[in-house]
Design a protein around this motif. Structure first.
Motif: not given
Length: 381
Positions: A9, A13-14, A18, A365
């Motif tokens: 991860k 944030t993500l 993701q 992203a």
């Protein structure tokens, strides 16, 4: 070309899936014919259940629990059929996570692991013969006292009253009332740290400050955990005599110690996950490996996801590229760990002086897609 994408991860944030999805999207913009294999990873911290859910084919079961201050919060367990009976996977961060508290609420003198005990109980009630607890990202420093209370072993003071929740109150614990309701289920702690419970490298000294502890708090908590460990040794049958000094006992504010005291064991989180998701087989057929995490620093090279992936790639003679929010390791030490190249979103967005840090946090992203497209241009055949 086969590219294996197996990140951790980007904390705050993500999630790992993701991150992997963003890298896939960026790579396909430049090299759509390449075969992209994703294996998102976790070392036991936040995202542990999500990472395991798909590859294991287990059932995700919602569970109502409480956060470190006792407020209702949604959790879940992952139940996977195994040869010895069902195995329950859960993560401490869903009930004890630092991300569940506002900065002003963070105080390990009072936060509790009670919610984690509710998750363990749910796994046992659903028939789990083994319960694997991902440890990491916790806001607690109570050596699992709250978890034990939820399981049925309540810490009492000398007058026979239940002590308040939190690490500070452990100094007053005299005994335990009741027996943990585990129905003979085995416990395993999946963790990426080997800190002891107490001392200079213990839970309070190393991790207490990031959970809101002052220097005075750290000293108080360390002494309280040392005392509580002696109570666990005296009151829990089979508890190791040297509990406070055992590797992993200090994981997640001492949750590792509670697992060990209950006859469980600590395992490398990254090793456990890589086996379950079939990472070794994916590495055997890859031409290039891409991994990453929010901050690639000296701690990354000590048993965390990136170190495990890079080492496995190096052993197979594969190039390994790290993509991170920030990079704070030297090229030489990275290379020694098996890292071929490392890219930082902060630098991609113009460096810290150019607002790169802020953009890396608010547009991760997008940054990952752009960096992945650039990597495809450099690496794809």
């Amino acid at each position: 070309m086969q590219v294996l994408i197996c990140p951790d991860k980007f904390a705050g944030t993500l999630s790992a899936p993701q991150v992997a999805a963003a890298v896939v999207q960026g790579w396909r913009e430049r090299a759509p014919a390449d075969e992209l294999v994703t294996r998102p990873l976790s070392d036991g911290g936040p995202g542990f259940v999500e990472v395991l859910a798909g590859p294991t084919g287990g059932r995700r079961i919602p569970v109502s629990t409480v956060d470190p201050l006792g407020r209702p919060v949604a959790g879940e367990i992952l139940l996977v059929d195994g040869p010895g009976g069902p195995v329950g996977y859960l993560e401490s961060a869903q009930a004890c996570g630092l991300h569940l508290l506002a900065p002003a609420e963070r105080d390990p003198k009072h936060t509790t692991s009670y919610g984690l005990g509710l998750l363990v109980l749910a796994a046992v009630e659903h028939g789990a013969r083994r319960v694997v607890i991902g440890l990491g990202g916790s806001a607690t420093n109570d050596a699992g006292a709250g978890m034990l209370a939820a399981l049925g072993a309540t810490p009492l003071d000398a007058a026979g009253y239940a002590v308040p929740y939190g690490g500070a109150a452990l100094a007053a614990v005299s005994t335990l009332d009741g027996v943990p309701r585990l129905r003979e289920a085995e416990l395993t702690a999946a963790t990426d740290v080997d800190n002891p419970l107490t001392g200079l490298h213990g839970a309070s000294n190393v991790y207490g400050p990031q959970k809101g502890a002052s220097r005075a708090d750290v000293l108080l908590l360390d002494a309280a955990l040392d005392h509580f460990a002696s109570v666990l040794v005296a009151r829990l049958p089979g508890c190791p005599a040297e509990l406070a000094a055992l590797p992993g006992a200090g994981a997640a504010g001492g949750l590792g110690a509670a697992v060990l005291a209950l006859g469980g064991r600590c395992e490398s989180g990254i090793d456990l996950v890589t086996k379950l998701i079939g990472l070794p087989a994916a590495l055997d057929t890859a031409d290039l490996v891409i991994t990453g995490e929010g901050s690639f620093d000296h701690q990354s090279l000590r048993g965390k996801v990136v170190a495990g992936v890079a080492g496995a790639a190096r052993d197979r003679g594969l190039p390994c590229v790290v993509v991170a929010g920030q990079v704070a390791t030297g090229r030489r030490e990275s290379a020694a760990a098996g890292v071929t190249e490392a890219y930082a979103l902060v630098d991609h967005f113009g460096g810290e002086t150019g607002g790169g840090l802020e953009q890396a946090l608010t547009r991760p992203a997008e940054g990952l897609r752009q960096v992945a497209a650039r990597l495809a241009g450099q690496w794809s055949r």
